[in-house]
Design an enzyme around this catalytic site. Structure first.
Site, mmCIF file in Angstrom:
data_model
loop_
_atom_site.group_PDB
_atom_site.id
_atom_site.type_symbol
_atom_site.label_atom_id
_atom_site.label_comp_id
_atom_site.label_asym_id
_atom_site.label_seq_id
_atom_site.Cartn_x
_atom_site.Cartn_y
_atom_site.Cartn_z
ATOM 1 C CE1 TYR A 59 -3.118 -3.185 1.071
ATOM 2 C CE2 TYR A 59 -4.177 -1.510 -0.269
ATOM 3 C CZ TYR A 59 -4.146 -2.793 0.239
ATOM 4 O OH TYR A 59 -5.140 -3.684 -0.105
ATOM 5 N NE ARG B 129 -3.141 -0.045 -4.947
ATOM 6 C CZ ARG B 129 -4.378 -0.339 -4.539
ATOM 7 N NH1 ARG B 129 -4.560 -1.221 -3.580
ATOM 8 N NH2 ARG B 129 -5.410 0.248 -5.096
ATOM 9 C CG ASP C 271 -7.866 7.444 -6.657
ATOM 10 O OD1 ASP C 271 -7.912 6.626 -7.596
ATOM 11 O OD2 ASP C 271 -8.724 8.357 -6.508
ATOM 12 C CG HIS D 204 -13.893 -0.994 -1.885
ATOM 13 N ND1 HIS D 204 -13.847 -1.340 -3.217
ATOM 14 C CD2 HIS D 204 -15.002 -1.567 -1.391
ATOM 15 C CE1 HIS D 204 -14.875 -2.121 -3.505
ATOM 16 N NE2 HIS D 204 -15.601 -2.258 -2.410
ATOM 17 C CB THR E 210 -16.676 -0.183 -11.644
ATOM 18 O OG1 THR E 210 -16.710 -1.402 -10.886
ATOM 19 C CG2 THR E 210 -18.092 0.271 -11.977
HETATM 20 N N1 APR Z 1 -11.816 4.953 -18.490
HETATM 21 C C1 APR Z 1 -12.913 4.281 -18.043
HETATM 22 N N2 APR Z 1 -12.923 2.954 -17.742
HETATM 23 C C2 APR Z 1 -11.759 2.306 -17.901
HETATM 24 C C3 APR Z 1 -10.574 2.916 -18.353
HETATM 25 C C4 APR Z 1 -10.636 4.296 -18.655
HETATM 26 N N3 APR Z 1 -9.561 4.966 -19.096
HETATM 27 N N4 APR Z 1 -9.586 1.971 -18.401
HETATM 28 C C5 APR Z 1 -10.151 0.813 -17.974
HETATM 29 N N5 APR Z 1 -11.449 1.008 -17.690
HETATM 30 C C6 APR Z 1 -12.423 0.044 -17.161
HETATM 31 C C7 APR Z 1 -12.148 -1.400 -17.493
HETATM 32 O O1 APR Z 1 -12.733 -1.732 -18.735
HETATM 33 C C8 APR Z 1 -12.827 -2.117 -16.323
HETATM 34 O O2 APR Z 1 -14.188 -2.392 -16.610
HETATM 35 O O3 APR Z 1 -12.352 0.130 -15.753
HETATM 36 C C9 APR Z 1 -12.762 -1.103 -15.189
HETATM 37 C C10 APR Z 1 -11.744 -1.482 -14.139
HETATM 38 O O4 APR Z 1 -12.197 -2.656 -13.513
HETATM 39 P P1 APR Z 1 -11.371 -3.216 -12.259
HETATM 40 O O5 APR Z 1 -9.904 -3.192 -12.581
HETATM 41 O O6 APR Z 1 -12.014 -4.508 -11.866
HETATM 42 O O7 APR Z 1 -11.603 -2.127 -11.127
HETATM 43 P P2 APR Z 1 -12.863 -1.990 -10.164
HETATM 44 O O8 APR Z 1 -14.125 -2.378 -10.845
HETATM 45 O O9 APR Z 1 -12.799 -0.629 -9.580
HETATM 46 O O10 APR Z 1 -12.535 -3.069 -9.001
HETATM 47 C C11 APR Z 1 -13.420 -3.094 -7.897
HETATM 48 O O11 APR Z 1 -11.923 -4.628 -6.812
HETATM 49 O O12 APR Z 1 -9.765 -5.161 -6.251
HETATM 50 C C12 APR Z 1 -10.933 -4.646 -5.754
HETATM 51 O O13 APR Z 1 -11.176 -3.130 -4.002
HETATM 52 C C13 APR Z 1 -10.724 -3.226 -5.317
HETATM 53 O O14 APR Z 1 -12.187 -1.335 -5.567
HETATM 54 C C14 APR Z 1 -11.615 -2.427 -6.257
HETATM 55 C C15 APR Z 1 -12.662 -3.428 -6.665
#
Ligand code: APR
Length: 232
Positions: A56, A59, A92, A107, A176
């Site tokens: 962390y 990060r 963040d 989170h 997401t």
């Molecule tokens: N703009 C918008 N979306 C984007 C971009 C961008 N530039 N780049 C990638 N993405 C999308 C991807 O297509 C994906 O659907 O962002 C999403 C990221 O998904 P994850 O990496 O799974 O992130 P997230 O959904 O926030 O994860 C949820 O998982 O690991 C845990 O606690 C952690 O909060 C996190 C949770």
């Protein structure tokens, strides 16, 4: 002068991707380079707390080096025309630094620490700079850990987040993958008539609910289309 409509933003790691912060599940994402069970679970903390702390700290360094992107700034500017609440899965502080004024961190917040002992949610401690050291303790003498919800832990603000989503006249889901629960369930907490929009380069694959307006773009690229929808 009519009452401003309520926008609720549900954001994920993709929101910060344009700021240079890695997402979790894209190619070369965080979970490709680290095992969740080594760095993001209570068991990981019990068996190797300094590895978790270091993960962390790295990060946090990235977050401090990053800047809010145009999409963060756009959401902050929306507050001149709408009531805006941000429910973010991100740890963040880029929404804050962009100027959004009403943010719920589902989170946690990597810029804060909490006790690794009982009653950890009682008090959060701001972290100066990038490093939280293993010799830093809470008021009760327990080692401080990142204020981050690990896999397998409760999401204390879930109920509050659901109440917020139910207030939305417009729900904007940005960046997401909707893979992590209970956060992903929040998209079901909308009132009848809520206008729903999803922004994600993979939005079409992620969302099969036909009531959503799907914008298959990055957060920054989606701004012109969001402007057309919100100011049509
Ligand atoms: N703009 C918008 N979306 C984007 C971009 C961008 N530039 N780049 C990638 N993405 C999308 C991807 O297509 C994906 O659907 O962002 C999403 C990221 O998904 P994850 O990496 O799974 O992130 P997230 O959904 O926030 O994860 C949820 O998982 O690991 C845990 O606690 C952690 O909060 C996190 C949770």
């Amino acid at each position: 002068m009519e009452e401003k409509k309520q926008i609720v933003v549900l954001s994920g790691a993709g929101m910060s991707a344009d700021s240079g912060i890695k997402t979790f599940r894209d190619s070369d994402g965080l979970w490709e380079n680290y095992r969740i069970e080594d760095v993001a679970t209570p068991q990981a903390w019990r068996s190797n707390p300094s590895l978790v702390q270091e993960f962390y700290n790295q990060r946090r360094k990235n977050v401090l080096d990053a800047q809010p992107n145009a999409a963060h700034l756009f959401l902050a500017e929306l507050e001149q025309f709408y009531k805006v609440k941000v429910v973010t899965q991100n740890i963040d502080d880029l929404h804050e630094r962009a100027g959004s004024s009403d943010i719920l961190h589902l989170h946690g917040n990597i810029r804060q620490a909490k006790s690794s002992g009982p009653n950890a949610e009682a008090k959060y401690y701001p972290i100066e700079g990038w490093e939280l050291r293993m010799d830093q303790q809470c008021d009760e003498g327990y080692t401080l850990r990142p204020h981050v919800v690990w896999f397998g832990e409760e999401v204390p603000l879930l109920e509050k987040a659901a109440e917020i989503c139910l207030q939305a006249d417009i729900l904007i889901v940005i960046g997401t993958s909707l893979q992590v629960y209970p956060a992903a369930n929040l998209i079901h907490y909308t009132k009848p008539g809520c206008r729903k929009i999803i922004v994600d380069p993979n939005a079409a694959q992620l969302m099969n609910d036909k009531s959503y307006t799907v914008i298959n773009k990055t957060a920054v690229e989606s701004i012109p289309e969001l402007k057309r929808i919100l100011f049509e």
